[in-house]
Each structure stands twice: as structure tokens, then as C-alpha cells.
Design an enzyme around this catalytic site. Structure first.
Site, short mmCIF file in Angstrom:
data_model
loop_
_atom_site.label_atom_id
_atom_site.label_comp_id
_atom_site.label_asym_id
_atom_site.label_seq_id
_atom_site.Cartn_x
_atom_site.Cartn_y
_atom_site.Cartn_z
N TRP A 75 49.52 27.22 -2.09
CA TRP A 75 50.63 26.87 -1.13
C TRP A 75 51.91 27.21 -1.82
O TRP A 75 52.10 26.43 -2.81
CB TRP A 75 50.60 24.94 -0.76
CG TRP A 75 51.30 24.75 0.29
CD1 TRP A 75 51.22 24.95 1.47
CD2 TRP A 75 52.61 24.03 -0.04
NE1 TRP A 75 52.25 24.41 2.31
CE2 TRP A 75 53.15 23.97 1.52
CE3 TRP A 75 53.42 23.74 -1.05
CZ2 TRP A 75 54.26 23.44 1.57
CZ3 TRP A 75 54.68 23.25 -0.72
CH2 TRP A 75 55.20 22.94 0.44
N ASN A 100 48.63 23.92 -10.62
CA ASN A 100 48.96 23.17 -9.59
C ASN A 100 50.37 22.66 -10.24
O ASN A 100 50.16 22.20 -11.32
CB ASN A 100 48.13 21.80 -9.33
CG ASN A 100 47.19 22.37 -8.35
OD1 ASN A 100 47.07 23.37 -7.94
ND2 ASN A 100 46.37 21.26 -7.92
N LYS A 605 47.75 19.34 2.44
CA LYS A 605 47.51 17.84 2.62
C LYS A 605 47.99 17.03 1.75
O LYS A 605 48.36 15.86 1.92
CB LYS A 605 45.79 18.11 2.44
CG LYS A 605 45.06 16.72 2.64
CD LYS A 605 45.21 16.17 3.93
CE LYS A 605 44.51 14.79 4.37
NZ LYS A 605 45.09 14.15 5.68
C1 F6R Z 1 50.95 13.94 8.45
C2 F6R Z 1 50.63 13.78 6.96
C3 F6R Z 1 51.88 13.50 6.21
C4 F6R Z 1 51.36 12.42 4.93
C5 F6R Z 1 52.43 12.39 3.72
C6 F6R Z 1 52.17 11.45 2.94
O1 F6R Z 1 49.83 13.91 9.26
O2 F6R Z 1 49.38 13.83 6.80
O3 F6R Z 1 53.02 13.24 6.66
O4 F6R Z 1 51.22 11.29 5.55
O5 F6R Z 1 52.55 13.91 3.29
O6 F6R Z 1 50.83 11.77 2.21
P1 F6R Z 1 50.18 10.58 1.33
O7 F6R Z 1 49.73 9.45 2.48
O8 F6R Z 1 48.99 11.33 0.79
O9 F6R Z 1 51.21 10.06 0.35
#
Ligand code: F6R
Length: 610
Positions: A75, A100, A605
Site C-alpha cells: 500500500w 512494513n 485494512k
Molecule cells: C472503515 C474502517 C476504518 C477503520 C479505522 C480504524 O470501514 O474500517 O475507518 O475503522 O481505520 O481501524 P482500527 O479499528 O483497526 O483501529
């Protein structure tokens, strides 16, 4: 963000690496590459722009067989997606590396290495690390030492996996700020940025700690910590079925994950509530002690997880009577904040590796908060390891980039936490029982909403040719509207904005016309009559309304007002139930528009870089 995978084995590792990349592709997907060492004779590399399938085609035309290899799905951060910028990067013909994270001082190192005659073929920060290790290898004559020396020069966040054709029996890996897990096999071992990549080959994992460096051979794993001490890291078994990374009968991971919600919400409540009570002990042995004197809650999160925090604020202030602030991590970490006494710091994150959330947590720990609580979905993640108290959501691996089941399980865990906190602040047993009983009804109610899928799909046609949309909600449904808008914009690329319905006439009403669909969530609560007036305001301007309303709320369908009736639910649990139709709506709009639902453009993700 990027995903890395590596393997050392008796068998050919090419297939293992490729499957690992497929499973990591949700993290980043603009290019992919692999380097494999076949005995001492050669290190061969393949890199392709686009998805892992493009790399798979290139490899099937030109196989890279061997017993030691590393691979990467990218990415882009430094340099556009291109073959030259794709990993693995090499120094000379015999050393390859995948990375990464972000090397913050890469420009300074690049200039230094250039003056020493190193030639760069990419714009990446990673190639700088490759040459730095290559240079140290020439002096040390040993890959492990070369990596160890090199990382002392790096500033930023990284997880690295390095191989050298002169040492064809091991890989050297390290982590500082980016996740890395070692997969323990029998007569073979693996590494990856996420255990999901390795589920077809093992279910036993060691999570490296910050500063760890490890030498991975097929029959031996040696780990040293930042101080050079030999350390053992506990082996944990992966608990979810290894098919969690398969789509099964579903067309997309996102749809599968939406449909998993009744089961995973149930799994998240299991063991934590009785028929009528929250089992505080189940939140951790220290929970009672920590919650006793909490006078303020500071919630930190990003994206969808932030929306979960916004809903929780309504609950915490309403049920526990404890003041609660919510802020996105990327803002919180860069401003001065006043810490109120006895503040509980609560981070919410699906991945547990979001760079901004982790940075905020690390700051908070120095700043003197009472304790750090994490609501997280990934066991062994940095957030889990670094928090005082953890409530794991039981969503299982979430592969679709757009978060769905992680959100509703976060809300379930947050509501249970709120009740535990509220009990310390005078919530009556009767009220607790009422809400716990409502929590028990959630899996069935979510299933009832899923049964409306075909109707929601029909409704989605109205959005297909639209460029903009508005989402309205009031009270704890306002964050639900925000989450609905985020889902729609990220997977269908339709501009969507959420407003508290009462704000409409303070500006956004000017946008309303027949080209601006307005989506509204309307459970039957104290605010429903006010919400109905807001809907009238929209209708009077020719706006087309799509209303998800409680049967009992008595919102009548008429010309320009499409009403989808939802089951009657308790006001407190309503945000969880009302999220689901909005997820389905976005999903169907995206499918109709033909976007890449599981891997929408420009997103990743797990956002492990700032
Ligand atoms: C939207 C989405 C992102 C995550 C954000 C936080 O669908 O998935 O907005 O919610 O990048 O990610 P986490 O929850 O892994 O800290």
C-alpha cells in the site's frame, strides 16, 4: 497497510507465500512481490503492479521454487504503485528485504548511501534499508548482525524480513512499531504481519515484542530483545476456525461479515453476562478495582471505531453518569490536553495496530491516566499487549476493508463495559437487568434485519446514479448515521455526509433536492417526533427520504418517503440494530456500481502508518 509473509521449510515455499499474500491482500493491494532462495545458487524475485493475482500469473509462467522466501503486498507510501517500487527490494543480487511501516529518516540515509556509491532504483524508504543492511553485511559477514547493526540507524516504524543467498537456511526478522508474528510449524517456520496469512500452515503463533529481532530457521527460532537478551515469546493457539479467511458461499467478504453478526455479537456477550447481570470478573480480575474510582472516560479511536466510541459516550453519560470525551486519535495525539483526575483511557480498535491509536495510548500512559482499557478484535496485537485491561470483541478475522462486524461487536463490548462502570455509579439492579435482557435479544433482532436484505437491495437502486447523499440521526443514532455515511462513501464512492437531524436547517438543508437522497434512522425514542419534523423539512424541499424506522414509530410511507420498518428494539441497544440496514444498503449500492467492495480504492485494512 502493507502485508509481509516469509517461510523457511523443507518444502517449496512459493505456494505458501502466495496464499499468505492472498490472505493479506486486504491490507494493501497496489502491487505485490516475492523473493525466493533456491540453495546457495540463486535469489530470484518477481514483482507485479496490481493485485496478488497478477503476481500469481507471473509466477506460474516463471516459477520461483525454493525453500526460503519472503513476499509482500504493498500500500504505497513512498513512491507511486509501480514495479520498481514494489517489494522485495534488493541490495546487490543476493540480499532481499520486505518492509512494513515508514522509515522517517530515509532521506538522510539515502543521501549518505548515495555518496558511498549505492544506486537506487526505487523511490521507497525500504530500498534504503536494503542497502544499509547490504553495506553492514559486507562488514559483518553475517546477516543477523548486519540487521542488528542497521536497525540502530532507523527512525520510524518497521517490521522487516530479510534473506541473503549466502545464508540460504534462515531469515532474519525484526519489529519496531509495526506488527510481526512468527508462525511455528513442524520442521518449518513462518513469519507474517498478521497471523491470518499463515492459517493454512499453522495455528501456533509467537507475537514479537517491540525491539525484538529473530533468527528463523526451519527447526529453530531464536529471539533477542532490544537489549540483546535471548528471550522466549509465548506460543498462543489461534482460536477461530481456519476457514475464517474464506468467502464461503458469499460473493464478498463484506457480505459474509455482515451476515456473521448475530453469531459474533452472541460470542462477544457470552461469558460476560448472565440473564440479568454483567459479570464484572469476566472483564478481567483487575476490572472491579479499576472501575471503582473512574470519574471520567477518554475514548480514542479512528474511523469506524471512533463511531463506536461516539455511541458509547451516550451510554456512559446516560447509564453511568460519568463524563465521557471522544476524540479521533490523530487529533488527540498532537494537541495539549487537560487530564481530569481518575480518567480511564479507552482505546477502540479492530486491528489493535492502528498507528495513531497506539501513539495516543503510549502518550496517555506517560501522561498519568488512571488506566488504559482496550476494546480490540485481534489477540496479541500491540494495543492488547500494551493496555492494562482488555475486552476482546469476538468478531473473528475481518477481511473486508469496510468494517462491519467489528463495529457491532465493539458496541456490544462497550455496552457491557458501560453497565459494569454504571454499577459502580449507582445503576439500579432493575435497570441493569432490563438492559442485559435487551442485549440477549440482539442476535435475533439483527437476524430479523438481515431478513430484510432483498428489500434493502431493491431500495439501493435509487442511489446508483447519485453523487451525494445525506445521513441523519439524533442522539445515539447520530453516530450510526455517521457510520452509515462512512460505509457508503468508502465502498461506493458516493459522497455521503452525516448530520444530527436537528442541524439540518443550520446549513445542509440548502443542499437538499431530488438528487440528494436522505437516509434516516428512526427508532422509537423520545426524539422520534422531533425527527419526524426534520423529515418534513426535507420533504418540503423535494428531497427523497429513505427511513429505517421502528414499527411503532409510525413513520408513514408516501410519495418521496420510503420507509423500511425494523423490529421494535430497546432504545439503548437500537444503535447496534440500526447499523445493520445501513451496512446492507452500502453493500448493495457498491455491488450495483461495480466497485471493488472488499478492497475499495486507496484504502487499507490496517492503518499501521501515520
Ligand atoms: C472503515 C474502517 C476504518 C477503520 C479505522 C480504524 O470501514 O474500517 O475507518 O475503522 O481505520 O481501524 P482500527 O479499528 O483497526 O483501529
Amino acid at each position: 497497510m502493507c502485508g509481509i509473509v516469509g517461510a523457511v521449510s523443507e518444502r517449496d515455499v512459493q505456494g505458501i507465500l502466495l496464499e499468505g499474500l492472498r490472505r493479506l491482500e486486504y491490507r494493501g493491494y497496489d502491487s505485490a512481490g516475492m523473493a525466493v532462495i533456491n540453495g546457495e545458487s540463486s535469489l530470484r524475485r518477481a514483482r507485479e503492479v496490481g493485485k496478488v493475482a497478477a503476481l500469481a500469473d507471473a509466477i506460474s509462467a516463471n516459477p520461483l521454487s525454493g525453500h526460503l522466501g519472503i513476499a509482500h503486498t504493498r500500500w504505497a507510501t513512498h513512491g507511486e504503485p509501480s514495479q520498481l517500487n514494489a517489494h522485495p527490494h534488493m541490495s546487490g543480487e543476493r540480499l532481499a528485504i520486505v518492509h512494513n511501516g515508514i522509515i522517517e529518516n530515509y532521506q538522510e540515509l539515502r543521501d549518505e548511501l548515495k555518496t558511498e556509491g549505492y544506486v537506487f532504483t526505487s523511490q521507497t524508504d525500504t530500498e534504503v534499508v536494503a542497502h544499509l543492511i547490504g553495506k553492514n553485511y559486507q562488514q559483518e559477514g553475517n546477516l543477523y548482525n548486519a540487521v542488528k547493526t542497521s536497525i540502530t540507524r532507523l527512525r520510524g516504524a518497521f517490521a522487516l524480513a530479510v534473506v541473503h543467498a549466502d545464508e540460504p537456511d534462515h531469515l532474519v526478522v525484526c519489529r519496531e512499531g509495526s506488527p510481526l508474528v512468527v508462525g511455528v510449524g513442524i520442521g518449518e517456520n513462518f513469519i507474517a504481519s498478521d497471523q491470518l496469512a499463515l492459517l493454512p500452515v499453522t495455528d501456533r503463533f509467537m507475537f514479537l515484542e517491540e525491539g525484538d529481532i529473530a533468527d528463523i530457521r526451519k527447526d529453530q527460532i531464536k529471539i533477542h530483545d532490544r537489549d540483546g537478551q535471548a528471550v522466549e515469546r509465548t506460543i498462543t493457539r489461534f482460536e477461530h476456525g481456519s476457514d475464517s479467511a474464506d468467502k464461503g458461499e458469499y460473493r464478498h467478504f463484506m457480505l459474509k461479515e455482515i451476515y456473521e453478526q448475530p453469531r459474533v455479537i452472541k460470542a462477544t456477550m457470552e461469558g460476560r453476562i448472565t440473564e440479568t447481570r454483567v459479570l464484572e470478573q469476566a472483564l478481567g480480575t483487575s476490572a472491579a478495582n479499576l472501575l471503582e474510582n473512574v470519574r471520567h472516560v477518554q475514548i480514542i479511536a479512528c474511523g469506524t471505531s471512533y463511531h463506536a466510541g461516539m455511541v458509547a459516550r451516550y451510554w456512559i453519560e446516560d447509564l453511568a453518569g460519568v463524563p465521557c470525551s471522544v476524540e479521533v486519535a490523530s487529533e488527540f495525539r498532537y494537541r495539549k490536553h487537560v487530564i481530569q483526575p481518575d480518567t480511564l483511557f479507552l482505546c477502540i480498535s479492530q486491528s489493535g495496530e492502528t498507528a495513531d491509536t497506539l501513539a495516543a495510548l503510549r502518550q496517555a500512559k506517560k501522561a498519568g491516566f488512571r488506566a488504559a482499557l482496550a476494546i480490540c478484535n485481534v489477540p496479541g496485537s500491540s494495543l492488547v499487549r500494551e493496555s492494562d485491561l482488555v475486552i476482546m470483541t469476538q468478531a473473528g478475522p475481518e477481511i473486508g476493508v469496510a468494517s462491519t462486524k467489528a463495529f457491532t461487536t465493539q458496541l456490544t463490548a462497550l455496552l457491557i463495559f458501560t453497565l459494569a462502570l454504571a454499577r459502580h455509579n449507582g445503576l439500579s439492579e432493575q435497570k441493569e437487568a432490563e438492559i442485559v435482557q435487551a442485549i440477549h435479544l440482539l442476535p435475533g433482532q439483527v437476524s430479523d434485519v438481515l431478513a430484510l436484505d432483498a428489500e434493502i437491495e431493491a431500495m439501493s437502486k435509487a442511489f446508483m446514479d447519485k453523487n451525494h447523499s445525506l445521513f441523519l440521526g439524533r442522539g445515539s443514532q447520530y453516530p450510526v448515521a455517521m457510520e452509515g455515511a462512512l460505509k457508503l462513501k468508502e465502498i461506493s464512492y458516493i459522497h455521503a455526509e452525516a448530520y444530527p437531524a436537528g442541524e439540518l436547517k443550520h446549513g445542509p438543508l440548502a443542499l437538499v433536492d431530488s438528487e440528494m437522497p436522505v437516509v434516516t434512522v428512526a427508532p422509537n425514542n423520545d426524539l422520534v417526533e422531533k425527527l419526524k419534523s426534520n423529515l418534513e423539512e426535507v420533504r418540503a424541499r423535494g428531497g427523497e427520504l429513505f427511513v429505517f424506522a421502528d414499527r411503532a414509530a409510525d413513520v408513514k410511507p408516501e410519495e418521496g418517503i420510503h420507509v423500511m420498518q425494523l423490529p421494535s428494539v430497546h432504545e439503548i441497544t437500537a444503535p447496534i440494530v440500526y447499523t445493520v440496514p445501513l451496512q446492507l444498503l452500502s453493500y448493495h449500492v457498491a455491488v450495483l456500481k461495480g466497485t471493488d467492495v472488499d478492497q475499495p480504492r486507496n484504502l487499507a485494512k490496517s492503518v499501521t502508518v501515520e
